[in-house]
Design a protein around this motif. Structure first.
Motif, PDB file in Angstrom:
ATOM      1  N   ARG A   1     -27.242   3.365  10.222  1.00  0.00           N
ATOM      2  CA  ARG A   1     -28.323   3.247  11.228  1.00  0.00           C
ATOM      3  C   ARG A   1     -27.967   4.039  12.493  1.00  0.00           C
ATOM      4  O   ARG A   1     -28.773   4.801  13.001  1.00  0.00           O
ATOM      5  CB  ARG A   1     -28.546   1.777  11.598  1.00  0.00           C
TER       6      ARG A   1
ATOM      7  N   LEU B   1     -18.789  11.186  16.510  1.00  0.00           N
ATOM      8  CA  LEU B   1     -17.375  10.917  16.792  1.00  0.00           C
ATOM      9  C   LEU B   1     -17.215  10.226  18.137  1.00  0.00           C
ATOM     10  O   LEU B   1     -16.441   9.280  18.285  1.00  0.00           O
ATOM     11  CB  LEU B   1     -16.575  12.225  16.773  1.00  0.00           C
ATOM     12  N   GLN B   2     -17.954  10.717  19.132  1.00  0.00           N
ATOM     13  CA  GLN B   2     -17.817  10.141  20.464  1.00  0.00           C
ATOM     14  C   GLN B   2     -18.340   8.712  20.537  1.00  0.00           C
ATOM     15  O   GLN B   2     -17.907   7.932  21.382  1.00  0.00           O
ATOM     16  CB  GLN B   2     -18.494  11.054  21.496  1.00  0.00           C
TER      17      GLN B   2
ATOM     18  N   HIS C   1     -14.617  20.775   8.206  1.00  0.00           N
ATOM     19  CA  HIS C   1     -14.354  19.372   8.464  1.00  0.00           C
ATOM     20  C   HIS C   1     -14.600  19.170   9.951  1.00  0.00           C
ATOM     21  O   HIS C   1     -13.679  19.008  10.744  1.00  0.00           O
ATOM     22  CB  HIS C   1     -12.915  19.051   8.106  1.00  0.00           C
TER      23      HIS C   1
ATOM     24  N   ALA D   1     -10.041  13.344   6.324  1.00  0.00           N
ATOM     25  CA  ALA D   1      -9.043  13.217   7.393  1.00  0.00           C
ATOM     26  C   ALA D   1      -9.633  12.604   8.661  1.00  0.00           C
ATOM     27  O   ALA D   1      -8.930  11.939   9.425  1.00  0.00           O
ATOM     28  CB  ALA D   1      -8.415  14.567   7.698  1.00  0.00           C
ATOM     29  N   VAL D   2     -10.935  12.817   8.885  1.00  0.00           N
ATOM     30  CA  VAL D   2     -11.545  12.296  10.118  1.00  0.00           C
ATOM     31  C   VAL D   2     -11.391  10.773  10.188  1.00  0.00           C
ATOM     32  O   VAL D   2     -11.259  10.205  11.268  1.00  0.00           O
ATOM     33  CB  VAL D   2     -13.015  12.759  10.232  1.00  0.00           C
TER      34      VAL D   2
ATOM     35  N   GLY E   1     -15.697  16.948  11.874  1.00  0.00           N
ATOM     36  CA  GLY E   1     -15.271  15.748  12.597  1.00  0.00           C
ATOM     37  C   GLY E   1     -13.893  15.917  13.218  1.00  0.00           C
ATOM     38  O   GLY E   1     -13.551  15.248  14.196  1.00  0.00           O
ATOM     39  N   ASP E   2     -13.094  16.816  12.640  1.00  0.00           N
ATOM     40  CA  ASP E   2     -11.789  17.138  13.207  1.00  0.00           C
ATOM     41  C   ASP E   2     -11.829  18.390  14.079  1.00  0.00           C
ATOM     42  O   ASP E   2     -10.795  18.812  14.598  1.00  0.00           O
ATOM     43  CB  ASP E   2     -10.764  17.383  12.092  1.00  0.00           C
TER      44      ASP E   2
ATOM     45  N   PHE F   1       0.826  -1.202   0.000  1.00  0.00           N
ATOM     46  CA  PHE F   1       0.000   0.000   0.000  1.00  0.00           C
ATOM     47  C   PHE F   1       0.869   1.265   0.000  1.00  0.00           C
ATOM     48  O   PHE F   1       0.616   2.197   0.772  1.00  0.00           O
ATOM     49  CB  PHE F   1      -0.934   0.016   1.223  1.00  0.00           C
TER      50      PHE F   1
ATOM     51  N   SER G   1     -17.494  -2.388   4.666  1.00  0.00           N
ATOM     52  CA  SER G   1     -18.210  -3.484   4.023  1.00  0.00           C
ATOM     53  C   SER G   1     -19.677  -3.066   3.941  1.00  0.00           C
ATOM     54  O   SER G   1     -20.113  -2.151   4.631  1.00  0.00           O
ATOM     55  CB  SER G   1     -18.076  -4.754   4.865  1.00  0.00           C
ATOM     56  N   GLN G   2     -20.442  -3.758   3.091  1.00  0.00           N
ATOM     57  CA  GLN G   2     -21.878  -3.452   2.983  1.00  0.00           C
ATOM     58  C   GLN G   2     -22.521  -3.417   4.362  1.00  0.00           C
ATOM     59  O   GLN G   2     -23.247  -2.482   4.715  1.00  0.00           O
ATOM     60  CB  GLN G   2     -22.593  -4.530   2.140  1.00  0.00           C
ATOM     61  N   GLN G   3     -22.189  -4.464   5.139  1.00  0.00           N
ATOM     62  CA  GLN G   3     -22.811  -4.630   6.454  1.00  0.00           C
ATOM     63  C   GLN G   3     -22.375  -3.517   7.408  1.00  0.00           C
ATOM     64  O   GLN G   3     -23.193  -2.939   8.128  1.00  0.00           O
ATOM     65  CB  GLN G   3     -22.363  -5.995   6.989  1.00  0.00           C
ATOM     66  N   SER G   4     -21.097  -3.194   7.382  1.00  0.00           N
ATOM     67  CA  SER G   4     -20.583  -2.167   8.286  1.00  0.00           C
ATOM     68  C   SER G   4     -21.154  -0.795   7.925  1.00  0.00           C
ATOM     69  O   SER G   4     -21.488   0.010   8.796  1.00  0.00           O
ATOM     70  CB  SER G   4     -19.053  -2.165   8.238  1.00  0.00           C
TER      71      SER G   4
ATOM     72  N   GLU H   1     -24.625  -0.529   9.186  1.00  0.00           N
ATOM     73  CA  GLU H   1     -24.598  -0.358  10.641  1.00  0.00           C
ATOM     74  C   GLU H   1     -24.241   1.093  11.015  1.00  0.00           C
ATOM     75  O   GLU H   1     -24.870   1.699  11.888  1.00  0.00           O
ATOM     76  CB  GLU H   1     -23.564  -1.332  11.211  1.00  0.00           C
TER      77      GLU H   1
END
Lengths: 448, 448
Positions: free
Chosen positions: B281, B231-232, B362, B141-142, B364-365, B94, B272-275, B278
């Motif tokens: 939701r 975030l929390q 941004h 970046a988050v 989330g940061d 990578f 993933s699709q599932q993640s 989740e």
């Protein structure tokens, strides 16, 4: 496994001072006046204790040991274990500040009930500021990063006595582009640029679900190939630790376990219940395709604790292979794609060199240790170990890796550092050292 | 949003040279002899173009612009866009190495089909080595970190002409504890310590599933509270971008969209699709509990592209609010827990100051920008903007944050840097600059 380095060791022997002439009674009185009599010692046993670590490297005892109780007490040689305050816990920002006397286990005990934890875990119960100084990492780094990714700010006493806050006083934004990244410069500086007296750390939420597992492989290649494939599949695995068959045997005997004595992976998965299940399924598939065994589960905290205690005791388990002998740990780290060949060549070299050296590693990072057990009285064996370690370092360098993934350079790897980074980088590091510590007061002789 | 800084700008005006006396025909001939005639220019229009960036900061044109085609061609003022090689792609590790002429869009085009991508995305199609120099970050970046977390090695031409490999030549281990962290020192050094001529970057796997969504909130507090709670909760969200109602309106008009003109979050989920399901939701639940609207989905690549193009065009959308005027972007970043109050106080200050300044961030940061639009001919308005920006910087500092999350210090924030890090840190940075660039040749006047 990162070995804990005692913070009190200022290696005076490497300065120009030939003996203890400089250590006059006047000077000792001055030290006592600052920190109090019980907090100054020149006893040989105390000095020697502060001159060595868990490794077998030669002891470099300071001439005096001083225990300051606060940052304002300056001096020669520092044992910072009595500076043990935890402050500025900000659960909403996931940050906390710790002094050098706080170990990572103490911090995690302190955090109990908060839903937060500090994941960087080098095995031994190391000082967090010491872990900053050596850029430590350990078993969770593959998911949570090393100390480099988990330090937000540092308070440092500079060689000239001024107090530096690397990111400004009482600041902990998640990111910043304000000036040179001094925090990053001090992480891994091994005490050579200043004394770290406080670290502001990034905390993490305790995962909803945690599952650990063990699986055995027919050979080293299969275990390492599985590791590389898990990482390449982007699975956010929390721990993926390799133990070769010698290491598993040693751990079985030392920790009273009964794992198959084969190349083995210790794994841990963190996430939501659903995400952990998904990670486990994907990992099992990879493991199976490489001929790995079914997973032996450690689902409950107790079973997991037993598993990781056994892993963390690998150093002592290795020592127990030859009671009364000493240990010598290597610490190379290579790009993942080169890990299988480097590990296999190292196993062959061990055989050829007739050395006892179980292998254990944070293989998700490409990092592994060979825990060489030797008789320090046996000059010929010591020579074989030194030559093996040098060959291993150079093998890692030839594979695009580093001679030290997490232990640091110290005294023993200065030549390998030169070969690794080259003359220009080394002289750039020297220029920085000269600029910040022109009198070479801080941990003289180390790293450069 | 990080603005792209032209790499060719060596701000000669800040050196001791009063005019162009030093730029003799002899000297120009020498330059032409090295890089060829078409690659040297003293044309006013060319020099001015290389003296400014997307911001409204005053132009500081160099006296000559030179386009070298390789690292060996040294000189005065460098436009590195013609060094555009991508090399050393190691899909298994990578990693990839890029020269300064490679932009992040060019790299991601190059990576197409490999299953890999480089996520750091400051909006504009910036040079990756320029992004290294400014410690850029942006919308992803988050989840994926800033440039600091995604650079493994740098090739740098030092002020004395020597070539430095910050982590050693052709090395890319995932971690290292070998000597001082020179890579980290050069990330964010804004061209003041050397010319970055190659960067080895960490790549990431393209997620199996990607979903983007938009939701609107009754007020700023609700949008920011939702962000903090996401975030929390430890949700690994890939993007969480805030736009205030003014910004949404501007984007609607500029990009032909029809979002409700309310405080809004643009979100993206990777996994993933599932993640992803989740994460969606859990986020929807948080958003709903704060009074947010239902999600408007952008599931297909085209719809997502439209969404993020609109976000990335925020700067131009803001400029279009007052055609013919100039933009001035602020860039504070504060701990998450302080973000709601800092954002709200900033909105009030904007009103009080009677300024046009859509907010976008941004979040989330904890990082947000106020895109102030002003008439540069209006001295009084310019003064109000400068005072507002200074107040905003100080508000961030008072909240434990930084005056710059990702744009850097440059010329305009040198005073705020002093206030942020303090005299000891500033003098430590100066010592490093003096040690590595004693003649002050590299981007003189910047940062320090």
């Amino acid at each position: 496994m990162a070995l804990r380095r005692p913070l009190g060791c200022a290696v005076r022997r490497f300065s120009a001072v030939p003996g203890k002439e400089w250590l006059t009674e006047d000077f000792l009185s001055s030290l006592r006046a600052v920190v109090g009599s019980p907090n100054v010692s020149t006893a040989t046993v105390v000095c020697e204790q502060h001159g060595r670590d868990e490794s077998m490297h030669r002891s470099c005892p300071p001439d005096a040991v001083v225990w300051p109780q606060s940052m304002e007490q300056g001096g020669v040689c520092f044992n910072l274990t009595k500076m043990d305050q935890i402050s500025e816990l900000n659960p909403e920002d996931f940050t906390v500040a710790v002094e050098p006397g706080v170990t990572h286990k103490a911090l995690n005990r302190f955090l109990r009930g908060s839903g937060l934890w500090f994941p960087v875990d080098p095995g031994a119960d190391a000082s967090l500021c010491g872990m900053v100084a050596t850029a430590a990492s350990g078993t969770n780094a593959v998911r949570y990063g090393t100390m480099r990714q988990n330090v937000l700010n540092l308070q440092v006493v500079l060689p000239d006595g001024r107090v530096l806050h690397t990111a400004g006083q009482s600041r902990w934004p998640r990111k910043s582009a304000a000036g040179y990244h001094l925090t990053g410069l001090f992480v891994g500086s091994e005490g050579t640029l200043g004394l770290i007296t406080q670290a502001t750390l990034r905390l993490h939420g305790i995962p909803e679900a945690t599952v650990a597992a063990v699986c055995a492989f027919p050979n080293v290649q299969a275990a390492v190939d599985s590791t590389v494939q898990v990482l390449q599949a982007g699975l956010p695995i929390a721990r993926i630790e390799f133990l070769d068959e010698v290491m598993v045997g040693a751990c079985n005997r030392y920790s009273g376990l009964s794992y198959a004595e084969l190349p083995t992976l210790f794994l841990e998965f963190h996430g939501s219940q659903q995400s952990v299940e998904e990670q486990v399924r994907a990992t099992e598939e990879i493991v199976r395709s490489n001929g790995g065994s079914d997973f032996a589960w450690a689902r409950e905290p107790e079973a997991r604790g037993q598993l990781w205690t056994a892993r963390h005791n690998a150093w002592y388990a290795a020592l127990a292979l030859r009671p009364g002998k000493k240990g010598y740990s290597t610490d190379v780290c290579v790009p993942l794609s080169r890990l299988p060949e480097v590990l296999l060549e190292t196993k062959e070299d061990l055989l050829d060199s007739k050395l006892t050296g179980p292998l254990v590693g944070h293989v998700g990072d490409g990092n592994f240790h060979c825990l060489l057990i030797l008789d320090p009285e046996d000059v010929e064996e010591k020579k074989r170990v030194a030559e093996f370690a040098k060959r291993l370092g150079r093998r890692a360098l030839a594979a695009g890796g580093t001679c030290t993934g997490e232990h640091g350079i110290g005294l023993g790897k200065r030549q390998l550092l030169r070969e690794e980074v080259g003359e220009v980088a080394l002289s750039t590091m020297r220029q920085i050292k000269m600029a910040l510590d022109p009198k070479n007061l801080m941990n003289p002789g180390k790293v450069l």
